[in-house]
Design a protein around this motif. Structure first.
Motif, mmCIF file in Angstrom:
data_model
loop_
_atom_site.group_PDB
_atom_site.id
_atom_site.type_symbol
_atom_site.label_atom_id
_atom_site.label_comp_id
_atom_site.label_asym_id
_atom_site.label_seq_id
_atom_site.Cartn_x
_atom_site.Cartn_y
_atom_site.Cartn_z
ATOM 1 N N ALA A 159 3.154 -0.960 2.733
ATOM 2 C CA ALA A 159 2.307 -0.105 1.905
ATOM 3 C C ALA A 159 1.122 -0.935 1.436
ATOM 4 C CB ALA A 159 3.074 0.415 0.687
ATOM 5 N N PRO A 160 -0.069 -0.340 1.395
ATOM 6 C CA PRO A 160 -1.199 -1.082 0.821
ATOM 7 C C PRO A 160 -0.863 -1.479 -0.617
ATOM 8 C CG PRO A 160 -1.954 0.908 1.924
ATOM 9 C CD PRO A 160 -0.451 0.989 1.851
ATOM 10 N N LEU A 161 -1.210 -2.707 -0.965
ATOM 11 C CA LEU A 161 -0.942 -3.209 -2.308
ATOM 12 C C LEU A 161 -2.235 -3.703 -2.926
ATOM 13 C CD1 LEU A 161 2.261 -5.356 -1.619
ATOM 14 C CD2 LEU A 161 2.167 -3.039 -2.578
ATOM 15 N N ALA A 162 -2.421 -3.395 -4.184
ATOM 16 C CA ALA A 162 -3.545 -3.910 -4.959
ATOM 17 C C ALA A 162 -3.024 -5.032 -5.848
ATOM 18 C CB ALA A 162 -4.143 -2.795 -5.818
ATOM 19 N N PRO A 163 -3.901 -5.912 -6.318
ATOM 20 C CA PRO A 163 -3.434 -6.958 -7.231
ATOM 21 C C PRO A 163 -2.653 -6.403 -8.425
ATOM 22 C CG PRO A 163 -5.631 -7.485 -6.474
ATOM 23 C CD PRO A 163 -5.310 -6.093 -5.966
ATOM 24 N N GLU A 164 -3.028 -5.228 -8.900
ATOM 25 C CA GLU A 164 -2.313 -4.624 -10.032
ATOM 26 C C GLU A 164 -0.850 -4.367 -9.685
ATOM 27 O OE1 GLU A 164 -5.324 -3.376 -8.802
ATOM 28 O OE2 GLU A 164 -6.427 -4.485 -10.338
ATOM 29 N N ASP A 165 -0.569 -4.086 -8.403
ATOM 30 C CA ASP A 165 0.817 -3.855 -7.990
ATOM 31 C C ASP A 165 1.670 -5.097 -8.172
ATOM 32 O OD1 ASP A 165 0.481 -1.135 -7.158
ATOM 33 O OD2 ASP A 165 -0.496 -1.863 -5.332
ATOM 34 N N LEU A 166 1.065 -6.261 -8.108
ATOM 35 C CA LEU A 166 1.804 -7.499 -8.341
ATOM 36 C C LEU A 166 2.234 -7.595 -9.799
ATOM 37 C CD1 LEU A 166 -0.495 -9.941 -6.331
ATOM 38 C CD2 LEU A 166 1.620 -8.862 -5.540
ATOM 39 N N HIS A 167 1.380 -7.091 -10.696
ATOM 40 C CA HIS A 167 1.685 -7.147 -12.129
ATOM 41 C C HIS A 167 2.767 -6.157 -12.532
ATOM 42 C CE1 HIS A 167 -1.502 -9.961 -13.292
ATOM 43 N NE2 HIS A 167 -2.193 -9.402 -12.312
ATOM 44 N N THR A 168 2.894 -5.068 -11.786
ATOM 45 C CA THR A 168 3.867 -4.040 -12.154
ATOM 46 C C THR A 168 5.131 -4.095 -11.308
ATOM 47 O OG1 THR A 168 2.817 -2.418 -10.676
ATOM 48 C CG2 THR A 168 2.046 -2.486 -12.986
ATOM 49 N N ALA A 169 5.206 -4.998 -10.349
ATOM 50 C CA ALA A 169 6.374 -5.102 -9.474
ATOM 51 C C ALA A 169 7.591 -5.593 -10.249
ATOM 52 C CB ALA A 169 6.078 -6.064 -8.327
#
Length: 191
Positions: A159-169
């Motif tokens: 899935a495409p991931l944005a840097p914000e996705d790293l913070h909410t993972a």
């Protein structure tokens, strides 16, 4: 399929895309012969355009990667052979690694010009969301690592991931054929 099989398949794909001659039989024999000397080691295989090759072994570095941060400069080479094939053309990775060292993190997380997470400089990136394990698709411009391939074969998704996705993972994992699967901590956006 073993990781060696995946490495050799990736080598064959890259050689074909880049116009390098490749006879897999002697390459495979060289890898097996070099790897047969007991102690765990990191192998480096270099293939030249004319099909000649060299395999060298070096001791595994003792470091463990535990921290990551998003490298602030988008990687202009995303999606080009410099990122999608494993080559010695690594200036963009070397810049990111120098930055990471300067800010005190083990591995930089690279982004493309669209702001999507691509990969680490020496790893592929996965995030865990509940029961789902996700990694950026190759269309984000990074390298299809062999450990990444193994996890996808075992059920991980793309899935495409944005840097914000790293913070909410729920968790961030790096994968690398030498190091395996490594849980890491994301440091602040601007360490």
């Amino acid at each position: 399929m073993t990781l060696l099989d995946l490495h050799l398949a990736r080598l064959a794909r890259s050689a074909g895309e880049l116009g390098f001659a490749l006879d897999l039989a002697p390459v495979t024999e060289s890898v097996r012969r070099t790897a047969a000397f007991g102690e765990p080691a990191r192998l480096r295989l270099c293939l030249w355009r004319d099909g000649t090759h060299e395999v060298a072994a070096s001791p595994l570095p003792p470091e463990v990667w535990t921290t990551v941060a998003v490298y602030p400069e988008p990687i202009a080479e995303a999606g080009t052979w410099r990122c999608t094939s494993k080559t010695t053309a690594r200036a963009h990775y070397d810049r990111a690694l120098a930055w990471a060292s300067g800010v005190g993190v083990d591995e930089p997380i690279l982004i493309n010009a669209r702001g999507e997470v691509m990969e680490g400089a020496r790893s592929n990136v996965f995030v865990r969301r509940g029961d789902a394990l996700l990694t950026p698709p190759l269309s984000s411009g990074g390298l299809g690592g062999v450990m990444r391939q193994r996890l996808i074969a075992d059920g991980a998704g793309e899935a495409p991931l944005a840097p914000e996705d790293l913070h909410t993972a729920d968790a961030i994992l790096l994968t690398n054929a030498v190091r395996g699967v490594m849980p890491v901590n994301l440091l602040a956006r601007d360490p």
